[in-house]
Each structure stands twice: as structure tokens, then as C-alpha cells.
Design a protein around this motif. Sequence first.
Motif, PDB file in Angstrom:
ATOM      1  N   MET A   1       7.077  -5.823   7.221  1.00 46.36           N
ATOM      2  CA  MET A   1       6.170  -6.643   8.025  1.00 46.36           C
ATOM      3  C   MET A   1       5.077  -7.258   7.142  1.00 46.36           C
ATOM      4  N   ILE A   2       4.421  -6.418   6.314  1.00 49.44           N
ATOM      5  CA  ILE A   2       3.316  -6.908   5.483  1.00 49.44           C
ATOM      6  C   ILE A   2       3.804  -7.987   4.522  1.00 49.44           C
TER       7      ILE A   2
ATOM      8  N   ALA B   1       0.851  -1.177   0.000  1.00 49.86           N
ATOM      9  CA  ALA B   1       0.000   0.000   0.000  1.00 49.86           C
ATOM     10  C   ALA B   1       0.891   1.232   0.000  1.00 49.86           C
TER      11      ALA B   1
ATOM     12  N   VAL C   1       4.698 -11.263   6.295  1.00 46.33           N
ATOM     13  CA  VAL C   1       3.525 -12.056   6.683  1.00 46.33           C
ATOM     14  C   VAL C   1       2.903 -12.701   5.448  1.00 46.33           C
TER      15      VAL C   1
ATOM     16  N   GLU D   1       6.785  -0.857   7.843  1.00 47.36           N
ATOM     17  CA  GLU D   1       5.506  -1.592   7.844  1.00 47.36           C
ATOM     18  C   GLU D   1       5.453  -2.566   6.674  1.00 47.36           C
TER      19      GLU D   1
ATOM     20  N   ASP E   1       0.650   4.060   1.273  1.00 48.15           N
ATOM     21  CA  ASP E   1       0.715   4.852   2.494  1.00 48.15           C
ATOM     22  C   ASP E   1       1.470   4.176   3.630  1.00 48.15           C
ATOM     23  N   ALA E   2       1.843   2.915   3.434  1.00 53.28           N
ATOM     24  CA  ALA E   2       2.584   2.223   4.485  1.00 53.28           C
ATOM     25  C   ALA E   2       4.029   2.707   4.479  1.00 53.28           C
TER      26      ALA E   2
END
Lengths: 283, 260
Positions: free
Chosen positions: B125-126, B115, B129, B122, B117-118
Motif C-alpha cells: 500500500m505505502i 518502515a 501510493v 501495508e 515495522d510495517a
Amino acid sequence: MTDASKANPGIEARIQERNASQLAKAINDIKAGLSEWRVWHLLGFNEIKHRYRRSTIGPFWLTLSMGVQAAVMGILFAYLFQSPIDRFLPFLTISLVLWNFLNATIMDGSTTFITSSSFILQSRRPLSIYVFQNLWKNVIIFLHVIVIFFVVALIYGMYPGWHYLVAICGILLFTVNLAWASFAAAILAARFRDVQMIIQNTFTVLFWATPILYSPEQLGGGRASEIVKMNPLYHILEVARAPMLENMPTAVNWYIAGGTAVVGCLATLLLYARTRSRIPYWI
Amino acid sequence: MDRVIADRVNVEYPVFDASSQSLRHMLVLNHIPRPATSVHVGGTLERTRHRSFVRALKDVSFTIKDGDRVGLIGHNGSGKTTLLRTLAGIYEPATGTMDTFGRVMPLFNLTEGMAPDATGRELIMIRAVLLGLSEDEIADVTPEVIEFCQLGDYIDLPVRTYSTGMLVRLAFAITTAVSSEILLFDELIGAGDATFVDKAQTRLQKFVEQSSVMVVATHSADIMKKWCNRAMVFEHGSMLFDGPVDAALGEYAKLVAAAK
């Protein structure tokens, strides 16, 4: 031991897994989907987080707009229906909050697999993950919006009490019903692109046909009241709504809401067992 | 040890034109008979009375063992991507079986789930996962990824402020942080500006060496010669050749010449 199983220690387990029935595969998919909660939590949570990034009050905008809507509608309808506003406004607020939760979950649900196609065609995950992602996102939004109900309840002198314990059970049952309905909507809308529009139009009608802005008794207690009580949606809503308003749902409410949950979950499971392996080809 | 066993795999894509995907078609129009024909473009387009579908893979069988670096070559629509998706377990074969042993890592789109905006942190992390890494693995790789992509303080800014090159660096670094048994590439990844390319090459090499098996779909003979020790030639969803890279490239050249 055959030569093949010597070369491949995992092969027997793999063959067993492959030969499992479609129903067993669907159940395993849902189990695996639940256990991969990190993925759906992250995706669902980030969807909200990124939508409201850089906004000061974030998702509480939804709470605010719900508050304004309930206040305006509440005052108008209290006059129209000649009902006392101190009873009507809490009733209307919780009704709208629950209806929005239901409407958003199933409407977003119907686009679940279509909008997640870039994820689905990317790597192998249980498809149920995307259904849980949508449900989780809408639960988080619901938990923000319900704040407005407690504000209204306090203003009109309805204080927290033991009835909220019953309400939690009612809301959980309500959520189970949303889970299967959004799952079924996701599958059907992936196959038939008209389903999304059908659901949208049906819900517009159901909003007025279901006792949301009014109670069945307000229809005069005659045949009209009986007819709206035949709508299972009314009972599904009532088990969550009544205890929030310090009333107890009737046994009939519980039976119908519970029965819908059981029948709906089983029917959706069978539908998923039939369609699971085809969904990636449809999107 | 065998890592992939494909046994007479057939994959069919249903074809829905606007009308057949709708309920109306299903309910009303299905009884109209259609001539059964067979056309030769891409996969085979087949029609029965009730449905039309593309046969994207036709009776494909092979075994891939530890150490195999397989290149897939063929025209557009010959079934390379479909085969990769079937290997990844995304598509289930209509008939036949595809068994894989070990963790499969499909690397088709490095920026899945990114995304704008991340923040960079972050995103690590995304992506981690989504790639299915465990908590421990994520904790292990995060500092190493940040160090490798040399983004400095940018790591805590939203990725919308990144240049394309920076984004690719980050995506590349996360993706190649933890290796798996079976790697699948749709076109091999190359990354970033000139100074980064050498570093990236070394990292990619290490990443691939740690895996047991690699399958890569590519149009480039150079990539094939550099990275693969086995090649398969596909045409209309059938496997025409499976063997050494040079022989496969020869077969493919013949196909190209025949098409002209």
C-alpha cells in the motif's frame, strides 16, 4: 500547427506550465500538495502508528504524560499564585496542550525538508506534501492529547456547550497560523542550518514571555500587562483557548490572530515562490 | 512521438561549506572577494564573488523518442545521476529546459518509505501510493504482487522479520507491477536468489517492454548491450557522444585509457 506540436500533443500545455511565473508555480505546488492527500495522510499517520506499534495505549501515552504534567504544575502553581484550583487547572491544561501543539509543529517543521530528503531526491512530488505530512501528524497527536482537557473540564464542572463551536473556529485559525509558520521554518532551516537552533531557543524564551501559565491580568494590569498583550502569539493562542474555557475571545484577539494568519500565509507564499526550485539542491 | 526534449540544460549545485550555509556568512562574510577559478574534478567547480557551485550538467541537449532504450555511461561524478534526477523533474535546470511527456517513473531506491515495522501488505500500500498509483490500480495489483513474490503467510508479518532477499523480492514485485511511459533506473535492478532471478528477469523484461522509453545509468557494458539501443557518454557534465551502443562503449574505452 507546427511539426513540433504534431509530434508532441502535450507540448503546448507543457510550455505554458514551464513559462508560468514562480508565484503561479508555488501556488500550483501547494494545490497539488493538498490534492495528493493520500500521500501525506499515509506518511503522517504511519509515522505515529510505527512509533507506537506494540504499545498497548499507543499515542495516549502522550495524553497520560500531559495529564501528569498538568496535574503537578497545576497544583504547584495554584498554591504559588494563590488562585483557586478549579479555575486554574483547566486553564493550565488547555494552555499546555495548545503550546505543545504549536511547539512540536514548528520544531518538527524546521526539520521537514531535511528529514524528508530521501523522499524528495527520489521522485518528483510537490514539496508542500512534506509540510502537510508534518502538520497532519501533529494534528493527530493534538487530537489525542486534547482528551485530557475534557477530562479535567468535566472534573471541575465545565460541561460541553455551544462555546465549543467558537473553539473549533479558534483552533482552526490557530492551525492556519501553525501551517504557515512551520512551512516558513522548513524552508529557512533547509537553507540555513542555524535556524533550527534559533527557533528552539526562541521558543524556550517565548514559553515564559507569553501568557501561557498566567493571564495578562495577573501581571497587575499595568504596563507589564500591556507589554505581553503586544505579543501576537498571545492573541493567536487566546482565540483557541478562551472559548474552550467558556469565555469569548475579544475582537482584538480575532483581528490580530486573523491578521497574522493572512500576512503570514502571504509572506510564506512569496518566500516559497522564491525558493521552491532551489530546495532540492539545499538538502 | 518525442517523450523527452532536453534543450541546452545546465544544472548547478550550490556548494555550501559549513560557513557559507550559516547566516553569519550570508550577513557578514559575503563581501570578501575570492579569485574566480575553474577546477576539473567531477563537474566543474566554479566560484564567483558571491557563491561557489558545481556545474553538474553543461549545455546538454537531446531528444528521446518512443522505443528508445538509452544507456548513460561515464565516470563517477560525470553527471549521470544528476541527469536522471533532472529527467525525473526533481531538479529544475538553472538554464535550459527539460520537457517530458507521459508518466515518469524514477526507480532509484526500491525501498523508499519502507518502515521496518510495517507488514508486507501495508508496504504494498505505502509503496503503491508513493509511486503514484490510483486506488483502482492498487486494488488490481495487490493480489498479483502477493502471488508473484511467494511470501505466503509472511505477507502479514512486519518486514523486520524478512530476510534481505525477501524484502528485495517484495520491493521488486511492487515496483514492476504497473508500467509507465518513461522509466528511469540508476543501475538496473536485479533481484533475489537464483530461483527468483529467472522469474525476475522475465518480469523486468515485460515491465520494460510495456514502457515507451527507458533511461538507465550503468557501469556495466553487458547490461548496456543487453537492454539498450542507444547510449550517451558523459564527462564532467558534458555529453561527449550520443549514438549506437557499440560506438559509445568504444568512446568510453578511449576515455578510460586517456585517464590512465
